[in-house]
Write an enzyme that holds these catalytic residues in place. Structure first.
Site, PDB file in Angstrom:
ATOM      1  CD  GLN A 169       2.541  46.217 -28.997  1.00  0.00           C
ATOM      2  OE1 GLN A 169       2.651  45.767 -30.841  1.00  0.00           O
ATOM      3  NE2 GLN A 169       2.756  47.438 -28.284  1.00  0.00           N
ATOM      4  CB  SER A 223       0.141  39.807 -32.429  1.00  0.00           C
ATOM      5  OG  SER A 223       0.157  41.110 -33.428  1.00  0.00           O
ATOM      6  CG  LEU A 224       5.795  41.062 -31.625  1.00  0.00           C
ATOM      7  CD1 LEU A 224       6.675  40.800 -31.460  1.00  0.00           C
ATOM      8  CD2 LEU A 224       4.986  42.622 -30.393  1.00  0.00           C
ATOM      9  NE  ARG A 243       2.747  43.102 -37.409  1.00  0.00           N
ATOM     10  CZ  ARG A 243       2.768  42.827 -36.040  1.00  0.00           C
ATOM     11  NH1 ARG A 243       2.814  43.674 -35.159  1.00  0.00           N
ATOM     12  NH2 ARG A 243       1.410  42.112 -35.958  1.00  0.00           N
ATOM     13  CG  HIS A 267      -4.704  41.535 -34.803  1.00  0.00           C
ATOM     14  ND1 HIS A 267      -3.956  41.076 -36.048  1.00  0.00           N
ATOM     15  CD2 HIS A 267      -3.880  41.905 -34.120  1.00  0.00           C
ATOM     16  CE1 HIS A 267      -2.540  40.875 -35.894  1.00  0.00           C
ATOM     17  NE2 HIS A 267      -2.713  40.986 -34.082  1.00  0.00           N
ATOM     18  CD  GLN A 270       0.828  38.954 -37.701  1.00  0.00           C
ATOM     19  OE1 GLN A 270       0.576  40.141 -37.484  1.00  0.00           O
ATOM     20  NE2 GLN A 270       1.461  38.287 -37.174  1.00  0.00           N
TER      21      GLN A 270
END
Length: 313
Positions: free
Chosen positions: A10, A93-94, A118, A202, A251
């Site tokens: 992102q 991440s994503l 998500r 996170h 995660q």
């Protein structure tokens, strides 16, 4: 030359991303069509013609970035460069979902729906204004951990993204993160800045989102990826579907160990990193982690042509 395909997270989103890929490659256009159908929304119209504020909403940005990465991947495949041209895949991440989709572990439609869930779950986990994130530049991970521990004072403050040797992002309660910014400056950070994000990603505050994703992931088939994934959580290769499922859940609250992930790929012999999708943020991180690495960005039709030429030699 051993190669890895890496996929952005992102923050890389821009209006118009992936459009020329869709115009140049029918297989890339089909990616956006399939994602639109999976979500029951013309996400492609938002990506190409919408407002950046709407695209940046977490629930939109996450599937949109994955779709753009997969459009680039399909364009590469149309030119004869398949997933087995890489020794590993990894994503920030994503981007881990993009990597898994590229490697055939997730279907495109499942990845789109998971990322929509998500995004919504991460946004809903913490009321707006309660959490925050900040980038600390010029301090290593150990120094940032000490700053975070001192700043916490009963709040959650944690290292969220260990991006490269000079950049660690912290996440947690807003007051604690603000204290950490002041402490980081006192500890010698070159810069310490609050980030314009909508939630504290996170860290432990994301636990409600982790629980929501555990439920969503339980209903989705995950196959063995064609090449190993370097996991954000473990900074090590993983191919077992059940382990991948557990790590995708972990995660959400766990740190993105990007510096260690890149180093693990370098230690395994990777010399060339292709950033597949929007932006160039990961390429900059790779260079700072391992200066001799060769990096290449694959986000537009011209990049596909250049990549194909680079493999002929």
């Amino acid at each position: 030359m051993s190669r890895a395909f890496i996929f952005p997270g992102q923050g890389a989103q821009t209006i118009g991303m992936g459009r020329d890929l869709a115009e140049a490659y029918p297989a890339a256009r089909a990616v956006f069509d399939e994602v639109d159908e999976a979500l029951g929304q013309k996400l492609s119209s938002l990506i190409w013609e919408g407002e950046i504020e709407t695209l940046t909403l977490t629930e939109n940005a996450q599937p949109a970035l994955m779709a753009t990465s997969m459009a680039a991947m399909r364009a590469l495949e149309a030119e004869g460069i398949a997933i087995d041209a890489a020794a590993f895949v990894a994503g920030h991440s994503l981007g881990e979902y993009s990597a898994l989709t590229a490697a055939g572990a997730l279907t495109l439609a499942d990845a789109a729906r998971l990322l929509r869930k998500r995004g919504r779950a991460m946004q809903a986990a913490v009321p707006v204004g309660v959490g925050a994130m900040a980038a600390l530049l010029g301090l290593d991970l150990d120094a940032v951990r000490k700053v975070a521990a001192e700043a916490a004072q009963g709040d959650v403050v944690a290292a969220a993204n260990d991006n490269d040797p000079g950049q660690v992002v912290i996440s947690g309660h807003k007051a604690g993160v603000e204290r950490a910014v002041d402490l980081a400056k006192a500890a010698g950070a070159k810069r310490a800045v609050m980030l314009p994000v909508s939630a504290p990603f996170h860290c432990a505050l994301m636990q409600p989102a982790a629980e929501a994703m555990a439920q969503a992931l339980a209903d989705v088939q995950i196959k063995t990826p064609a090449v190993p994934l370097i996991s954000n959580v473990e900074a090590a290769p993983v191919s077992d579907p059940d382990q991948i499922r557990a790590l995708l859940e972990a995660q959400i609250c766990g740190a993105v160990r990007w510096r260690e992930s890149v180093q693990a790929m370098v230690d395994a012999g990777v010399e060339e990193f292709w950033e597949i999708g929007a932006g160039k943020a990961l390429s900059g991180m790779v260079r700072r982690i391992h200066r001799p690495a060769t990096v290449r960005n694959i986000g537009a039709a011209a990049d596909i042509t250049a990549a194909v030429e680079s493999t002929k030699g």
